[in-house]
Motif scaffolding. Structure first.
Motif, PDB file in Angstrom:
ATOM      1  N   THR A   1       5.486  -1.344  -6.502  1.00 18.63           N
ATOM      2  CA  THR A   1       4.671  -1.222  -7.705  1.00 18.63           C
ATOM      3  C   THR A   1       3.212  -1.326  -7.279  1.00 18.63           C
ATOM      4  O   THR A   1       2.880  -1.068  -6.123  1.00 18.63           O
ATOM      5  N   ASP A   2       2.319  -1.684  -8.207  1.00 18.97           N
ATOM      6  CA  ASP A   2       0.906  -1.811  -7.858  1.00 18.97           C
ATOM      7  C   ASP A   2       0.439  -3.231  -8.152  1.00 18.97           C
ATOM      8  O   ASP A   2       1.163  -4.039  -8.736  1.00 18.97           O
ATOM      9  N   CYS A   3      -0.805  -3.534  -7.738  1.00 22.84           N
ATOM     10  CA  CYS A   3      -1.302  -4.905  -7.856  1.00 22.84           C
ATOM     11  C   CYS A   3      -1.474  -5.343  -9.307  1.00 22.84           C
ATOM     12  O   CYS A   3      -1.515  -6.539  -9.587  1.00 22.84           O
ATOM     13  N   ARG A   4      -1.545  -4.396 -10.241  1.00 16.39           N
ATOM     14  CA  ARG A   4      -1.723  -4.756 -11.644  1.00 16.39           C
ATOM     15  C   ARG A   4      -0.431  -5.251 -12.285  1.00 16.39           C
ATOM     16  O   ARG A   4      -0.466  -5.899 -13.332  1.00 16.39           O
ATOM     17  N   HIS A   5       0.712  -4.920 -11.659  1.00 19.04           N
ATOM     18  CA  HIS A   5       1.994  -5.284 -12.263  1.00 19.04           C
ATOM     19  C   HIS A   5       2.853  -6.175 -11.363  1.00 19.04           C
ATOM     20  O   HIS A   5       3.855  -6.721 -11.815  1.00 19.04           O
ATOM     21  N   ALA A   6       2.483  -6.307 -10.115  1.00 17.54           N
ATOM     22  CA  ALA A   6       3.355  -6.987  -9.155  1.00 17.54           C
ATOM     23  C   ALA A   6       3.629  -8.441  -9.540  1.00 17.54           C
ATOM     24  O   ALA A   6       4.782  -8.886  -9.548  1.00 17.54           O
ATOM     25  N   GLU A   7       2.577  -9.184  -9.850  1.00 13.60           N
ATOM     26  CA  GLU A   7       2.779 -10.601 -10.169  1.00 13.60           C
ATOM     27  C   GLU A   7       3.596 -10.779 -11.438  1.00 13.60           C
ATOM     28  O   GLU A   7       4.493 -11.627 -11.509  1.00 13.60           O
ATOM     29  N   ALA A   8       3.306  -9.977 -12.449  1.00 13.83           N
ATOM     30  CA  ALA A   8       4.062 -10.070 -13.703  1.00 13.83           C
ATOM     31  C   ALA A   8       5.522  -9.706 -13.483  1.00 13.83           C
ATOM     32  O   ALA A   8       6.424 -10.317 -14.088  1.00 13.83           O
ATOM     33  N   LEU A   9       5.779  -8.723 -12.630  1.00 10.33           N
ATOM     34  CA  LEU A   9       7.162  -8.330 -12.356  1.00 10.33           C
ATOM     35  C   LEU A   9       7.891  -9.444 -11.605  1.00 10.33           C
ATOM     36  O   LEU A   9       9.055  -9.754 -11.918  1.00 10.33           O
ATOM     37  N   ALA A  10       7.238 -10.048 -10.630  1.00 10.24           N
ATOM     38  CA  ALA A  10       7.858 -11.155  -9.906  1.00 10.24           C
ATOM     39  C   ALA A  10       8.173 -12.312 -10.850  1.00 10.24           C
ATOM     40  O   ALA A  10       9.256 -12.910 -10.786  1.00 10.24           O
ATOM     41  N   ASP A  11       7.240 -12.620 -11.753  1.00 13.38           N
ATOM     42  CA  ASP A  11       7.465 -13.697 -12.723  1.00 13.38           C
ATOM     43  C   ASP A  11       8.635 -13.362 -13.651  1.00 13.38           C
ATOM     44  O   ASP A  11       9.467 -14.235 -13.964  1.00 13.38           O
ATOM     45  N   ALA A  12       8.702 -12.117 -14.091  1.00 15.13           N
ATOM     46  CA  ALA A  12       9.787 -11.707 -14.991  1.00 15.13           C
ATOM     47  C   ALA A  12      11.144 -11.819 -14.296  1.00 15.13           C
ATOM     48  O   ALA A  12      12.135 -12.249 -14.903  1.00 15.13           O
TER      49      ALA A  12
ATOM     50  N   VAL B   1     -11.965 -13.153  -1.173  1.00 19.24           N
ATOM     51  CA  VAL B   1     -11.067 -12.151  -1.755  1.00 19.24           C
ATOM     52  C   VAL B   1     -11.420 -12.001  -3.221  1.00 19.24           C
ATOM     53  O   VAL B   1     -11.194 -12.895  -4.026  1.00 19.24           O
ATOM     54  N   THR B   2     -12.015 -10.863  -3.589  1.00 21.44           N
ATOM     55  CA  THR B   2     -12.476 -10.672  -4.963  1.00 21.44           C
ATOM     56  C   THR B   2     -11.442  -9.963  -5.826  1.00 21.44           C
ATOM     57  O   THR B   2     -11.434 -10.116  -7.029  1.00 21.44           O
ATOM     58  N   THR B   3     -10.566  -9.163  -5.214  1.00 20.82           N
ATOM     59  CA  THR B   3      -9.521  -8.462  -5.964  1.00 20.82           C
ATOM     60  C   THR B   3      -8.189  -8.691  -5.268  1.00 20.82           C
ATOM     61  O   THR B   3      -7.747  -7.880  -4.459  1.00 20.82           O
ATOM     62  N   PRO B   4      -7.533  -9.830  -5.557  1.00 16.61           N
ATOM     63  CA  PRO B   4      -6.284 -10.123  -4.855  1.00 16.61           C
ATOM     64  C   PRO B   4      -5.183  -9.136  -5.202  1.00 16.61           C
ATOM     65  O   PRO B   4      -5.125  -8.607  -6.298  1.00 16.61           O
ATOM     66  N   GLY B   5      -4.310  -8.890  -4.244  1.00 15.26           N
ATOM     67  CA  GLY B   5      -3.185  -7.992  -4.458  1.00 15.26           C
ATOM     68  C   GLY B   5      -3.384  -6.682  -3.710  1.00 15.26           C
ATOM     69  O   GLY B   5      -4.490  -6.336  -3.282  1.00 15.26           O
ATOM     70  N   TRP B   6      -2.299  -5.975  -3.522  1.00 14.53           N
ATOM     71  CA  TRP B   6      -2.333  -4.705  -2.805  1.00 14.53           C
ATOM     72  C   TRP B   6      -2.067  -3.567  -3.785  1.00 14.53           C
ATOM     73  O   TRP B   6      -1.173  -3.667  -4.635  1.00 14.53           O
ATOM     74  N   GLU B   7      -2.817  -2.480  -3.665  1.00 16.10           N
ATOM     75  CA  GLU B   7      -2.619  -1.349  -4.565  1.00 16.10           C
ATOM     76  C   GLU B   7      -1.177  -0.857  -4.475  1.00 16.10           C
ATOM     77  O   GLU B   7      -0.562  -0.533  -5.491  1.00 16.10           O
ATOM     78  N   ARG B   8      -0.644  -0.807  -3.272  1.00 14.61           N
ATOM     79  CA  ARG B   8       0.786  -0.511  -3.104  1.00 14.61           C
ATOM     80  C   ARG B   8       1.474  -1.818  -2.727  1.00 14.61           C
ATOM     81  O   ARG B   8       1.459  -2.233  -1.576  1.00 14.61           O
TER      82      ARG B   8
ATOM     83  N   ILE C   1       5.628 -11.242  -3.116  1.00 13.95           N
ATOM     84  CA  ILE C   1       4.900  -9.976  -3.147  1.00 13.95           C
ATOM     85  C   ILE C   1       4.337  -9.718  -1.755  1.00 13.95           C
ATOM     86  O   ILE C   1       3.719 -10.604  -1.158  1.00 13.95           O
ATOM     87  N   GLU C   2       4.538  -8.502  -1.256  1.00 16.73           N
ATOM     88  CA  GLU C   2       4.043  -8.125   0.060  1.00 16.73           C
ATOM     89  C   GLU C   2       3.253  -6.826  -0.034  1.00 16.73           C
ATOM     90  O   GLU C   2       3.332  -6.101  -1.036  1.00 16.73           O
ATOM     91  N   ASP C   3       2.501  -6.544   1.017  1.00 24.00           N
ATOM     92  CA  ASP C   3       1.803  -5.279   1.136  1.00 24.00           C
ATOM     93  C   ASP C   3       2.820  -4.190   1.498  1.00 24.00           C
ATOM     94  O   ASP C   3       3.473  -4.261   2.537  1.00 24.00           O
ATOM     95  N   ALA C   4       2.955  -3.191   0.637  1.00 24.05           N
ATOM     96  CA  ALA C   4       3.910  -2.109   0.915  1.00 24.05           C
ATOM     97  C   ALA C   4       3.502  -1.296   2.135  1.00 24.05           C
ATOM     98  O   ALA C   4       4.323  -0.588   2.721  1.00 24.05           O
ATOM     99  N   ASP C   5       2.233  -1.398   2.530  1.00 21.98           N
ATOM    100  CA  ASP C   5       1.743  -0.665   3.702  1.00 21.98           C
ATOM    101  C   ASP C   5       1.650  -1.545   4.940  1.00 21.98           C
ATOM    102  O   ASP C   5       1.007  -1.157   5.928  1.00 21.98           O
TER     103      ASP C   5
END
Length: 298
Positions: free
Chosen positions: A10-21, A52-59, A32-36
């Motif tokens: 998925t992407d960084c905008r949904h990854a944490e919410a998906l893991a929580d769900a 780190v100003t924008t945590p998470g990986w786009e992929r 959550i890991e870097d897909a790349d």
């Protein structure tokens, strides 16, 4: 007993919410890991506080561990809208067999040879050289197992600098590895301090395991006194902020060593400490630097 491991991109905008769900729906664990990861598109996420100003990986890749009988398709379909996903993402799954997890974890940590006479040995291993100076240390909650270049740099510097009977302060002691090494190298008055009380507890236990006389305390205490050697293996931002305090604990004619410094941060650190103590590069490894200097007697 076996489990199911599912992997969802998925992407960084949904990854944490998906893991929580997934966790809310009964997953045993989720990360959550870097897909790349492992490619030239891999993106680092770890640095100094505030870097780190924008945590998470786009992929991003969400990996979850499930009970073996779980209906994975139904689970992901139910969790996707909770995480804000418009479509159910594709996924892969594999069976995770029962293993001796303790033995598997221990097999990943072998003795580390620091120098001709200094070894770091996990408690479940025999010392490769019983005549060497052995630091018994297991991986744990506190930073400092000896595998990181900054820890190795400090250990090598201590081996060259510690003489019998000297006093030493380990500022930001983590696991206590540097303080314990100094004690085994002959230092007689050894104190380690850390802001993390878990680190203080871990360091105290590690000193007991190594049968050395070293004290550990909360760095928020009213720390007084000066030492023959002060060593600080932390990060450049706190090192800069703590320059006056750290240097105040070095006796005139005493030595200071700093690490946790990237090569590109060298000049900035040297400048920060120049009003108190002259520093120069003592050694480098894998892009990391150890700075060292002697406090003027004047």
């Amino acid at each position: 007993m076996a489990w199911l491991s599912i992997s969802i991109e998925t992407d960084c905008r949904h990854a944490e919410a998906l893991a929580d769900a997934l966790l809310e729906a009964g997953a045993l664990s989720a990360c959550i890991e870097d897909a790349d990861a492992g490619t030239d598109r891999e993106t680092p996420q770890f640095g100094e506080p505030g870097s780190v100003t924008t945590p998470g990986w786009e992929r991003s890749r969400v990996i979850a561990l499930l009970e073996s009988e779980t209906d994975t398709s139904a689970l992901i379909a139910a969790c996707a809208p909770i995480a804000g996903l418009d479509q159910t993402p594709s996924f892969t799954q594999e069976t995770v067999a029962e293993q001796n997890w303790v033995q598997l974890t221990q097999s990943q940590f072998d003795p580390i040879r620091v120098s001709e006479r200094l070894w770091i040995v996990p408690s479940w291993h025999q010392a490769p050289d019983p005549d060497a100076i052995i630091l018994v240390l297991d991986p744990g909650m506190a930073f400092g197992t000896g595998s990181h270049p900054t820890t190795r740099l400090c250990l090598e510097w201590l081996e060259q600098s510690v003489t019998p009977g000297i006093s030493i302060l380990d500022y930001g002691c983590g696991s206590g590895i540097l303080a314990i090494a100094a004690a085994k190298l002959g230092a007689s008055n050894v104190l380690g301090v850390d802001i993390d009380l878990q680190a203080v507890s871990a360091a105290t236990s590690n000193a007991e395991r190594n049968a050395v006389s070293a004290r550990f305390a909360d760095s928020a205490m009213d720390l007084k006194g000066q030492f023959d050697i002060v060593v600080a293996n932390i990060l450049s931002n706190p090192l800069k902020a703590l320059a006056p305090a750290i240097c105040a604990h070095v006796r005139p004619g005493g030595k200071l060593a700093l690490s946790g410094i990237l090569a590109e941060q060298t000049e900035e650190l040297i400048a920060s400490y120049a009003p108190y103590l002259p520093l120069s590069v003592a050694d480098t490894r894998d892009g990391w630097v150890c700075l060292a200097g002697i406090k003027s007697k004047a």
